[in-house]
Write a protein that holds these residues in place. Structure first.
Motif, PDB file in Angstrom:
ATOM      1  N   ARG A 160     -18.155   7.855  26.832  1.00  0.00           N
ATOM      2  CA  ARG A 160     -18.957   8.250  25.682  1.00  0.00           C
ATOM      3  C   ARG A 160     -19.964   9.287  26.147  1.00  0.00           C
ATOM      4  O   ARG A 160     -20.655   9.081  27.152  1.00  0.00           O
ATOM      5  N   ARG A 161     -20.064  10.422  25.430  1.00  0.00           N
ATOM      6  CA  ARG A 161     -21.023  11.464  25.797  1.00  0.00           C
ATOM      7  C   ARG A 161     -22.422  11.055  25.364  1.00  0.00           C
ATOM      8  O   ARG A 161     -22.664  10.812  24.177  1.00  0.00           O
ATOM      9  N   PRO A 162     -23.366  10.956  26.291  1.00  0.00           N
ATOM     10  CA  PRO A 162     -24.719  10.566  25.895  1.00  0.00           C
ATOM     11  C   PRO A 162     -25.463  11.710  25.226  1.00  0.00           C
ATOM     12  O   PRO A 162     -25.154  12.886  25.446  1.00  0.00           O
ATOM     13  N   LEU A 163     -26.450  11.362  24.429  1.00  0.00           N
ATOM     14  CA  LEU A 163     -27.352  12.346  23.868  1.00  0.00           C
ATOM     15  C   LEU A 163     -28.501  12.509  24.864  1.00  0.00           C
ATOM     16  O   LEU A 163     -29.209  11.552  25.166  1.00  0.00           O
ATOM     17  N   LEU A 164     -28.667  13.711  25.374  1.00  0.00           N
ATOM     18  CA  LEU A 164     -29.668  13.982  26.407  1.00  0.00           C
ATOM     19  C   LEU A 164     -30.859  14.720  25.819  1.00  0.00           C
ATOM     20  O   LEU A 164     -30.704  15.772  25.189  1.00  0.00           O
ATOM     21  N   VAL A 165     -32.045  14.169  26.021  1.00  0.00           N
ATOM     22  CA  VAL A 165     -33.291  14.844  25.693  1.00  0.00           C
ATOM     23  C   VAL A 165     -33.959  15.178  27.017  1.00  0.00           C
ATOM     24  O   VAL A 165     -34.358  14.282  27.761  1.00  0.00           O
ATOM     25  N   GLY A 166     -34.053  16.462  27.325  1.00  0.00           N
ATOM     26  CA  GLY A 166     -34.628  16.857  28.600  1.00  0.00           C
ATOM     27  C   GLY A 166     -33.852  18.009  29.215  1.00  0.00           C
ATOM     28  O   GLY A 166     -32.860  18.491  28.663  1.00  0.00           O
ATOM     29  N   ASP A 167     -34.294  18.426  30.380  1.00  0.00           N
ATOM     30  CA  ASP A 167     -33.694  19.542  31.098  1.00  0.00           C
ATOM     31  C   ASP A 167     -32.586  19.024  32.006  1.00  0.00           C
ATOM     32  O   ASP A 167     -32.853  18.253  32.934  1.00  0.00           O
ATOM     33  N   PRO A 168     -31.323  19.441  31.777  1.00  0.00           N
ATOM     34  CA  PRO A 168     -30.238  18.961  32.631  1.00  0.00           C
ATOM     35  C   PRO A 168     -30.442  19.286  34.112  1.00  0.00           C
ATOM     36  O   PRO A 168     -29.911  18.574  34.975  1.00  0.00           O
ATOM     37  N   ALA A 169     -31.205  20.315  34.404  1.00  0.00           N
ATOM     38  CA  ALA A 169     -31.431  20.693  35.798  1.00  0.00           C
ATOM     39  C   ALA A 169     -32.531  19.886  36.484  1.00  0.00           C
ATOM     40  O   ALA A 169     -32.742  20.012  37.692  1.00  0.00           O
ATOM     41  N   GLN A 170     -33.234  19.059  35.721  1.00  0.00           N
ATOM     42  CA  GLN A 170     -34.332  18.276  36.298  1.00  0.00           C
ATOM     43  C   GLN A 170     -33.811  17.346  37.391  1.00  0.00           C
ATOM     44  O   GLN A 170     -32.837  16.620  37.192  1.00  0.00           O
ATOM     45  N   PRO A 171     -34.453  17.348  38.565  1.00  0.00           N
ATOM     46  CA  PRO A 171     -34.070  16.388  39.608  1.00  0.00           C
ATOM     47  C   PRO A 171     -34.238  14.957  39.103  1.00  0.00           C
ATOM     48  O   PRO A 171     -35.137  14.660  38.311  1.00  0.00           O
ATOM     49  N   LEU A 172     -33.399  14.067  39.597  1.00  0.00           N
ATOM     50  CA  LEU A 172     -33.374  12.715  39.036  1.00  0.00           C
ATOM     51  C   LEU A 172     -34.643  11.910  39.273  1.00  0.00           C
ATOM     52  O   LEU A 172     -35.243  11.400  38.345  1.00  0.00           O
ATOM     53  N   GLY A 173     -35.030  11.726  40.485  1.00  0.00           N
ATOM     54  CA  GLY A 173     -36.147  10.831  40.756  1.00  0.00           C
ATOM     55  C   GLY A 173     -35.780   9.391  40.454  1.00  0.00           C
ATOM     56  O   GLY A 173     -34.642   8.962  40.661  1.00  0.00           O
TER      57      GLY A 173
END
Length: 254
Positions: A160-173
């Motif tokens: 299932r494709r999640p809905l992402l709010v945020g910058d895909p390039a952001q490091p995970l942490g």
């Protein structure tokens, strides 16, 4: 291997103790919700006790059904009419027991939805947050480095494709997660140190809090994130009591 059976009361007692159901203030009764035949040889598990799941369980000769989302939710219309009547009628006519475990199944350290989601996504848990420590904290495997890579992993593993709010390039942490409808816990996840938070659903305020805090949010599907705990519990029961078990996934896009 010859299969055996387990008593309905014995199974209810075992699950009550194993899941520590008396610990929780929940929105519904946890445990045996509908009483069926005395002995259980074949157990079906599923996410929600829908009519479709009941009919599928009948097709495989189930004696009992175990779910995460059962009946008798706080604030619901208590009348036995419409959808509720059809579901209960089918269970009672066919003498099938219904077991349901909500928060206890979210919480359990081995069979819980959060524990099993972590295993699906390769997370290493290292902390908890929120009421009853319902939310989990941890880190992803070393090969998942960004929020975008995490979203791709979720899509691959959960289908299932999640809905992402945020910058895909952001490091995970650090990652916070809580399955189902726990989007309102994002604030607590942020306070606990999460830089990305996963749950099943999303609400309008979730988007603003994610954007303004800089903590990315992934809405991964309520059903999709809660398929794994009940499967793990069913497999455990089958092994412990030497009975048949089958997980039936009734597709739900929510």
């Amino acid at each position: 291997m010859d299969r055996k059976s387990v008593g309905r009361a014995e199974l209810a007692e075992y699950l009550g103790q194993a899941l520590d159901i008396n610990r929780f203030r929940d929105y519904c009764p946890n445990g045996l919700q509908v009483e069926g035949r005395d002995r259980i040889t074949t157990l079906v598990t599923g996410v929600t006790a829908s009519l479709a799941l009941i009919e599928a369980a009948l097709d495989v000769g189930a004696d009992a059904i175990l779910v995460h989302h059962g009946y008798f939710w706080r604030g619901e219309d208590q009348r036995i009419v419409g959808m509720r009547q059809r579901r209960l009628k089918s269970l009672l006519i066919h003498d099938i027991s219904l077991f349901a475990y909500h928060l206890p199944l979210d919480m359990h350290v081995d069979f819980g939805n959060n524990a099993q989601l972590a295993r699906q996504l390769g997370f290493t848990p290292d902390g908890r947050f929120g009421e009853n420590e319902l939310g989990w904290l941890g880190v992803a495997s070393a090969d998942v480095r960004s929020v975008g890579e995490l979203a791709l992993l979720v899509e691959k593993r959960l289908q299932r494709r999640p809905l992402l709010v945020g910058d895909p390039a952001q490091p995970l942490g650090r990652i916070g997660w809580c399955t189902g409808a726990a989007q309102n816990m994002i604030g607590e996840a942020i306070e606990a140190g999460a830089t990305v938070y996963l749950s099943g659903e999303i609400s309008e305020p979730t988007v603003h809090l994610s954007r303004e805090s800089g903590t990315s949010y992934l809405a991964c599907g309520h059903h999709a994130t809660e398929r794994y705990g009940v499967q793990a519990l069913g497999e455990h029961i089958a092994e412990k009591f030497n009975i048949m078990h089958r997980f039936i996934d009734i597709d739900n896009p929510a």
